[in-house]
Design an enzyme around this catalytic site. Sequence first.
Site, PDB file in Angstrom:
ATOM      1  N   ARG A  58       6.376  -4.851  -5.325  1.00 26.37           N
ATOM      2  CA  ARG A  58       5.272  -5.608  -4.705  1.00 26.37           C
ATOM      3  C   ARG A  58       5.805  -6.881  -4.050  1.00 26.37           C
ATOM      4  O   ARG A  58       5.257  -7.375  -3.068  1.00 26.37           O
ATOM      5  CB  ARG A  58       4.186  -5.941  -5.747  1.00 26.37           C
ATOM      6  CG  ARG A  58       3.063  -6.819  -5.182  1.00 26.37           C
ATOM      7  CD  ARG A  58       1.769  -6.721  -5.980  1.00 26.37           C
ATOM      8  NE  ARG A  58       1.927  -6.934  -7.395  1.00 26.37           N
ATOM      9  CZ  ARG A  58       2.147  -8.142  -7.961  1.00 26.37           C
ATOM     10  NH1 ARG A  58       2.228  -9.232  -7.209  1.00 26.37           N
ATOM     11  NH2 ARG A  58       2.286  -8.252  -9.260  1.00 26.37           N
ATOM     12  N   TYR A 111     -11.231  -5.492  16.962  1.00 24.24           N
ATOM     13  CA  TYR A 111     -11.474  -4.330  16.113  1.00 24.24           C
ATOM     14  C   TYR A 111     -12.634  -4.670  15.169  1.00 24.24           C
ATOM     15  O   TYR A 111     -12.607  -5.722  14.513  1.00 24.24           O
ATOM     16  CB  TYR A 111     -10.195  -3.989  15.340  1.00 24.24           C
ATOM     17  CG  TYR A 111     -10.396  -2.879  14.347  1.00 24.24           C
ATOM     18  CD1 TYR A 111     -10.931  -1.651  14.736  1.00 24.24           C
ATOM     19  CD2 TYR A 111     -10.068  -3.047  13.010  1.00 24.24           C
ATOM     20  CE1 TYR A 111     -11.139  -0.634  13.817  1.00 24.24           C
ATOM     21  CE2 TYR A 111     -10.267  -2.030  12.084  1.00 24.24           C
ATOM     22  CZ  TYR A 111     -10.802  -0.831  12.501  1.00 24.24           C
ATOM     23  OH  TYR A 111     -11.005   0.168  11.592  1.00 24.24           O
ATOM     24  N   ASP A 183      -3.345 -10.257  17.459  1.00 16.72           N
ATOM     25  CA  ASP A 183      -3.258  -8.869  17.011  1.00 16.72           C
ATOM     26  C   ASP A 183      -2.640  -8.096  18.182  1.00 16.72           C
ATOM     27  O   ASP A 183      -3.274  -7.899  19.218  1.00 16.72           O
ATOM     28  CB  ASP A 183      -4.670  -8.358  16.672  1.00 16.72           C
ATOM     29  CG  ASP A 183      -4.661  -6.919  16.159  1.00 16.72           C
ATOM     30  OD1 ASP A 183      -3.738  -6.158  16.543  1.00 16.72           O
ATOM     31  OD2 ASP A 183      -5.580  -6.544  15.415  1.00 16.72           O
ATOM     32  N   LYS A 208      -0.858   2.572  14.269  1.00 13.25           N
ATOM     33  CA  LYS A 208      -1.007   2.977  15.680  1.00 13.25           C
ATOM     34  C   LYS A 208       0.356   3.211  16.342  1.00 13.25           C
ATOM     35  O   LYS A 208       1.112   4.018  15.879  1.00 13.25           O
ATOM     36  CB  LYS A 208      -1.823   1.928  16.428  1.00 13.25           C
ATOM     37  CG  LYS A 208      -3.000   1.378  15.653  1.00 13.25           C
ATOM     38  CD  LYS A 208      -4.034   2.425  15.306  1.00 13.25           C
ATOM     39  CE  LYS A 208      -5.207   1.784  14.602  1.00 13.25           C
ATOM     40  NZ  LYS A 208      -5.796   2.578  13.572  1.00 13.25           N
TER      41      LYS A 208
HETATM   42  N1  LCS Z   1      -6.339  -4.220  14.558  1.00 13.54           N
HETATM   43  C1  LCS Z   1      -6.615  -3.341  15.533  1.00 13.54           C
HETATM   44  C2  LCS Z   1      -6.526  -3.782  16.966  1.00 13.54           C
HETATM   45  C3  LCS Z   1      -6.989  -2.045  15.220  1.00 13.54           C
HETATM   46  O1  LCS Z   1      -7.256  -1.207  16.220  1.00 13.54           O
HETATM   47  C4  LCS Z   1      -7.098  -1.663  13.855  1.00 13.54           C
HETATM   48  C5  LCS Z   1      -7.519  -0.308  13.463  1.00 13.54           C
HETATM   49  C6  LCS Z   1      -6.799  -2.611  12.876  1.00 13.54           C
HETATM   50  C7  LCS Z   1      -6.415  -3.880  13.248  1.00 13.54           C
HETATM   51  C8  LCS Z   1      -6.850  -2.283  11.401  1.00 13.54           C
HETATM   52  O2  LCS Z   1      -5.768  -1.470  11.063  1.00 13.54           O
HETATM   53  P1  LCS Z   1      -5.728  -0.392   9.890  1.00 13.54           P
HETATM   54  O3  LCS Z   1      -6.125  -1.076   8.630  1.00 13.54           O
HETATM   55  O4  LCS Z   1      -6.683   0.698  10.253  1.00 13.54           O
HETATM   56  O5  LCS Z   1      -4.299   0.042   9.877  1.00 13.54           O
HETATM   57  N2  LCS Z   1      -8.170   0.399  14.493  1.00 13.54           N
HETATM   58  C9  LCS Z   1      -8.785   1.529  14.391  1.00 13.54           C
HETATM   59  C10 LCS Z   1      -9.498   2.086  15.462  1.00 13.54           C
HETATM   60  O6  LCS Z   1      -9.660   1.579  16.553  1.00 13.54           O
HETATM   61  N3  LCS Z   1      -9.970   3.270  15.099  1.00 13.54           N
HETATM   62  O7  LCS Z   1      -9.691   3.526  13.778  1.00 13.54           O
HETATM   63  C11 LCS Z   1      -8.916   2.445  13.234  1.00 13.54           C
END
Ligand code: LCS
Length: 395
Positions: A58, A111, A183, A208
């Site tokens: 951790r 998001y 981000d 992503k």
């Molecule tokens: N920031 C952005 C720009 C994102 O598109 C997402 C997830 C996150 C943070 C959060 O990341 P995660 O915890 O899912 O790894 N975006 C998503 C979307 O547009 N569709 O499903 C998840």
Amino acid sequence: MKSKKLGINSRMIHSGEFENQLGSATVPIYQTSTFLFENAEHGARCFSGEESGYIYTRIANPTINALETLVADLESGAKGIATSSGMAAVNTVYMALLSKGDHMVSSAAVYGPSRVVMEQHWSRFGVESSFVDTSNIEEIKKAIKPNTKLLYIETPANPTMDITDLKACVEIAHQKGIIVVVDNTFCSPYLQRPLEMGVDVVLHSMTKFLNGHADIVAGMIVTADATLGAKLRSIMVTLGCNMDPHQAYMVIRGIKTLGIRIERSQASAMKIARFLESHPKIEWVKYPGLESHPQHELAKKQMDGFGSMISFGVRGGFEAGKILMDNVKVCIHAVSLGGVETLIQHPASMTHSKVSAEAKRLAGITDNLVRFSVGIEDVEDIIDDLDQALQKVKL
Ligand code: LCS
């Protein structure tokens, strides 16, 4: 760090230090929760920080550290902090940089959960926020208050593809001692490196583009300053939102092909955006590479390419969009983005469904907005697929 002199494609393959005891060509997976101490003295030295040995996964792990060094290098940062998900990265940043009575200014289009968690949960702990159109620098200036501590930007924004001028943000924020966080999920460091523009902290959903194969969830924070990095790490460690070694291995593997994946998908995205722009059943298209994008000139300056995310509106509103999504055969109807497969989704009813109707309206997340993440399939197949599905839409 291996070498700052290598190009980004070479660094994606070779950066990321680890103690290579057996001559392994790739980073091994240290699938362990804990690490042995040589004796009691050694254990005490590791805990006091006198010696930098591994203690517990951790806190730190060699496979995860290799990934943290790799992404920090690609982002031109000092420290990388890997997290279990992109949202874990977002919340670690919020918790580390905001206290009761502080205020955050952010992009109206971000998001969905990055906004919802701030408005519904961090607000319970006395943190205030304003979500404004950050593509208009005047809106940021107007939103800043004496207690503003954080400027949190997504550019291009999810899902509107609005672009914010990062250098202008840094100038305004730093005059007032405000920390700027970006981000960088939609671009990855291959297309945009905010820290090189003076931004303080970058974060990613590595679910992503960085991992790129739609098979794990992961996050990363990178800081320009090592001291700030140490603060963020201690929050991540105590929150317990650490990454798993296997997850780290998968992302290291994914990053090796980041450049070639993005080059191919963004070349296809340009062709698909032009196809959509000329299609009679499409009302509007927002892609940074199109001259019609309101911040096309800024995108050319700020980004090293236009990426593979497109948003567009289908004539006939939500019902028409539904027909399109129900009839695609090559493209996959699913949330998420940045993988090798082309994905299509409807933010108003999916990723942004918990954002209030008024906030969606102000952010430009219309009911007919369809978000498209272009993969690496043959572009003709994607265009043919969209074309046949659009034929089913009756105006
Ligand atoms: N920031 C952005 C720009 C994102 O598109 C997402 C997830 C996150 C943070 C959060 O990341 P995660 O915890 O899912 O790894 N975006 C998503 C979307 O547009 N569709 O499903 C998840």
